[in-house]
Design a protein around this motif. Structure first.
Motif, PDB file in Angstrom:
ATOM      1  N   THR A  10       6.571  10.520 -19.110  1.00 25.45           N
ATOM      2  CA  THR A  10       6.794   9.928 -17.991  1.00 25.45           C
ATOM      3  C   THR A  10       5.626   9.167 -17.368  1.00 25.45           C
ATOM      4  O   THR A  10       6.024   8.091 -16.701  1.00 25.45           O
ATOM      5  CB  THR A  10       7.614  11.102 -16.884  1.00 25.45           C
ATOM      6  N   GLY A  11       4.549   9.961 -17.160  1.00 25.86           N
ATOM      7  CA  GLY A  11       3.300   9.166 -16.685  1.00 25.86           C
ATOM      8  C   GLY A  11       3.126   7.814 -17.410  1.00 25.86           C
ATOM      9  O   GLY A  11       2.803   7.162 -16.485  1.00 25.86           O
ATOM     10  N   LEU A  37       2.682   1.164 -11.902  1.00 30.37           N
ATOM     11  CA  LEU A  37       1.604   0.966 -10.829  1.00 30.37           C
ATOM     12  C   LEU A  37       0.812  -0.201 -11.061  1.00 30.37           C
ATOM     13  O   LEU A  37       0.309  -0.998 -10.092  1.00 30.37           O
ATOM     14  CB  LEU A  37       0.863   2.296 -11.014  1.00 30.37           C
ATOM     15  N   LYS A  38       0.467  -0.448 -12.445  1.00 28.05           N
ATOM     16  CA  LYS A  38      -0.342  -1.663 -12.695  1.00 28.05           C
ATOM     17  C   LYS A  38       0.353  -2.889 -12.262  1.00 28.05           C
ATOM     18  O   LYS A  38      -0.233  -3.902 -11.767  1.00 28.05           O
ATOM     19  CB  LYS A  38      -0.717  -1.599 -14.027  1.00 28.05           C
ATOM     20  N   SER A  62       1.387   9.534  -5.865  1.00 22.91           N
ATOM     21  CA  SER A  62       1.558  10.823  -5.328  1.00 22.91           C
ATOM     22  C   SER A  62       2.620  11.294  -6.352  1.00 22.91           C
ATOM     23  O   SER A  62       2.498  12.502  -6.853  1.00 22.91           O
ATOM     24  CB  SER A  62       2.254  10.752  -3.954  1.00 22.91           C
ATOM     25  N   PHE A  63       3.456  10.661  -6.876  1.00 25.25           N
ATOM     26  CA  PHE A  63       4.277  10.819  -7.994  1.00 25.25           C
ATOM     27  C   PHE A  63       3.505  11.021  -9.315  1.00 25.25           C
ATOM     28  O   PHE A  63       3.840  12.036  -9.976  1.00 25.25           O
ATOM     29  CB  PHE A  63       5.257   9.794  -8.229  1.00 25.25           C
ATOM     30  N   ILE A  98       0.941  -1.157   0.077  1.00 25.36           N
ATOM     31  CA  ILE A  98      -0.053  -0.023   0.059  1.00 25.36           C
ATOM     32  C   ILE A  98       0.684   1.299  -0.008  1.00 25.36           C
ATOM     33  O   ILE A  98       0.784   2.308  -0.701  1.00 25.36           O
ATOM     34  CB  ILE A  98      -0.965  -0.141   1.132  1.00 25.36           C
ATOM     35  N   SER A  99       1.914   1.369   0.764  1.00 23.44           N
ATOM     36  CA  SER A  99       2.772   2.318   0.866  1.00 23.44           C
ATOM     37  C   SER A  99       3.489   2.843  -0.318  1.00 23.44           C
ATOM     38  O   SER A  99       3.570   3.625  -0.896  1.00 23.44           O
ATOM     39  CB  SER A  99       3.784   2.191   2.041  1.00 23.44           C
ATOM     40  N   ASP A 100       3.752   1.435  -1.049  1.00 20.87           N
ATOM     41  CA  ASP A 100       4.663   1.752  -2.437  1.00 20.87           C
ATOM     42  C   ASP A 100       3.596   2.178  -3.507  1.00 20.87           C
ATOM     43  O   ASP A 100       3.774   3.221  -4.325  1.00 20.87           O
ATOM     44  CB  ASP A 100       5.082   0.454  -2.982  1.00 20.87           C
ATOM     45  N   ILE A 101       2.318   1.756  -3.487  1.00 16.97           N
ATOM     46  CA  ILE A 101       1.283   2.271  -4.427  1.00 16.97           C
ATOM     47  C   ILE A 101       1.006   3.766  -4.052  1.00 16.97           C
ATOM     48  O   ILE A 101       0.814   4.538  -5.149  1.00 16.97           O
ATOM     49  CB  ILE A 101      -0.007   1.427  -4.209  1.00 16.97           C
TER      50      ILE A 101
END
Length: 465
Positions: free
Chosen positions: A58-59, A66-67, A42-43, A34-37
């Motif tokens: 970059t997105g 993320l996926k 946020s980024f 959860i923290s990593d996601i």
């Protein structure tokens, strides 16, 4: 008793602590994920607020990352339902030999499940093995693992599925003949009756039974033997291995053509003689009923719907199919009208029902198979005339198997079609000697096996298909 009670408390405490450790690890993994996601989200939000070109470039990479991270979520389902079982030692309590009041144990999923499936199939035939609950136990599909090993040694991981009744099953298919193995485990432990060993047989001709008489039909009896008609008053009985074991003798003058073996052991049959009704006899050769007397000319084929207690029959060169009440022998209605157009009927040679209760009508003269609904309304032409694969030429018989596939015998070949008439394959090979095949009978589903009365050489041939 106090000593035994303390021992059981310690056992429960050990199991409890073990379960807690597993849960703590899962909680930590989930918190990390959860923290990593959240960091990636946020980024991504910061990128969306920045320069458009930078965000575009970059997105995309961040979204992909993320996926991937979401897809790697840790397994959070518990490995068991948390039950801790107390087993009372009734035998020892009754004997008063020891003050052993019982013991505490952890219920394992594998102890509550058993694997059940067929022991023999044909190569390419789908195998559905069921996972049966032998005890009440809460279990999820992701706790189970199925491994399928081909005769070649190739191993595949197979998904455990759940049907509409929430029962679990494994579906596999083996393309190589030999012995295959299906292993199913729950929480890493093999369930009961696992592994399941399955013999995979080759497709094609299995056996040829010499009859030495003109054969017209073949049906399977309750003891798996075969009953063969030869246009005489004798129905000959053979084992599937080819061994002759007896006969059913009917009154003189009877010429048995096509047969239908009923669940109560009786046999409905048509007669080659002119102006004869359909008869029903027992295995002693005693005629116990006549159907269609004075209506049918020379009945060519019959089919019994034992659920509705009706009999379908037709006459050679007829333009309709007769439906009779099995109780009183009277005509309920007829289906079809004379002609060669779609929905019309000419030279009916065989009839049968699909698993949905629709009527299949096979026409010798028109070289086609037509489908009607259970009210007799025309639906479509399923198979048409032609000598090439996928067509029929002077067809003689049609049957439907448990998968709702259709098998047709015609002049020099046996063909398998899907329920919508799509050609699947030819069952026989040219060198098998199929010539003028008459009646057909499905004699096994596991493995899929078919018997055909081959009038061209007075034999009954058995095929795996």
């Amino acid at each position: 008793m106090k000593k035994k009670g303390d021992q059981m408390k310690n056992e429960v405490k050990t199991i409890y602590e073990k379960k807690n450790k597993v849960l703590d690890v899962q909680k930590d993994e989930l918190k990390t994920t959860i923290s990593d996601i959240n960091t990636k989200l946020s980024f991504l939000n910061q990128l969306m607020k920045s320069d458009e070109a930078t965000a575009m470039q970059t997105g995309k990479k961040v979204i992909i990352a993320l996926k991937d991270r979401i897809n790697e979520l840790p397994k959070t389902e518990p490995n068991d339902n948390g039950y801790i079982k107390f087993l009372i030692n009734k035998q020892q309590l009754a004997a008063f030999q020891q003050f052993d009041i019982g013991n505490v144990t952890q219920v394992m999923a594998a102890d509550c499940l058993a694997l059940k499936g067929e022991e023999s199939v044909i190569q390419g035939q789908k195998i559905v093995a069921k996972i049966i609950k032998t005890k009440e136990y809460e279990i999820h599909a992701n706790q189970m693992k199925a491994t399928w090993t081909e005769p070649t040694g190739e191993t595949n991981i197979t998904q455990v599925q759940q049907d509409d009744k929430r029962d679990y099953f494994v579906k596999v298919e083996c393309t190589s003949p030999g012995v295959c193995k299906l292993d199913v485990s729950a929480d890493g432990e093999p369930i009961k009756q696992s592994p399941l060993m399955i013999k995979v047989e080759k497709e094609g001709l299995v056996n040829t039974i010499e009859i030495h008489k003109y054969v017209t039909d073949v049906v399977k009896c309750e003891d798996d033997s075969l009953l063969v008609s030869c246009a005489t008053n004798d129905m000959l009985k053979y084992k599937q291995s080819g061994e002759y074991i007896g006969k059913v003798t009917l009154p003189q003058g009877v010429k048995v053509n096509r047969m239908y073996k009923m669940k109560n052991g009786n046999i409905a049959f048509s007669d080659c003689s002119t102006n004869t009704p359909v008869r029903i006899c027992n295995m002693n050769g005693q005629v116990i009923k006549k159907i269609g007397e004075g209506v049918l000319g020379t009945p060519s084929c019959i089919h019994v719907d034992e659920t509705s207690n009706v009999l379908y029959a037709d006459c050679w060169s007829s333009s309709c199919v007769y439906i009779f009440d099995m109780n009183n022998g009277k005509t309920i209605k007829t289906i079809g009208s004379t002609g060669k157009k779609e929905g019309q009927i000419s030279d009916v040679i065989d009839v049968t029902l699909t698993n949905q209760g629709h009527l299949l009508v096979l026409e010798y003269g028109n070289n086609r198979l037509q489908l009607f609904d259970n009210e007799g309304r025309f639906i479509k032409v399923l198979v048409e005339a032609g000598d090439e694969n996928g067509n029929v030429s002077y067809p003689e018989a049609v049957v439907v198997d448990e998968d709702d596939n259709i098998i047709i015998s015609s002049q020099h070949k046996l063909q398998l079609f899907s329920s919508d008439g799509t050609f699947i394959k030819r069952i026989d090979k040219p060198e098998d000697g199929i010539h003028n095949p008459k009646g057909l009978s499905i004699i096994s589903y596991h493995p899929r096996r078919l018997a055909v009365a081959n009038a061209g050489d007075n034999t009954v041939k058995i095929f795996n298909y």
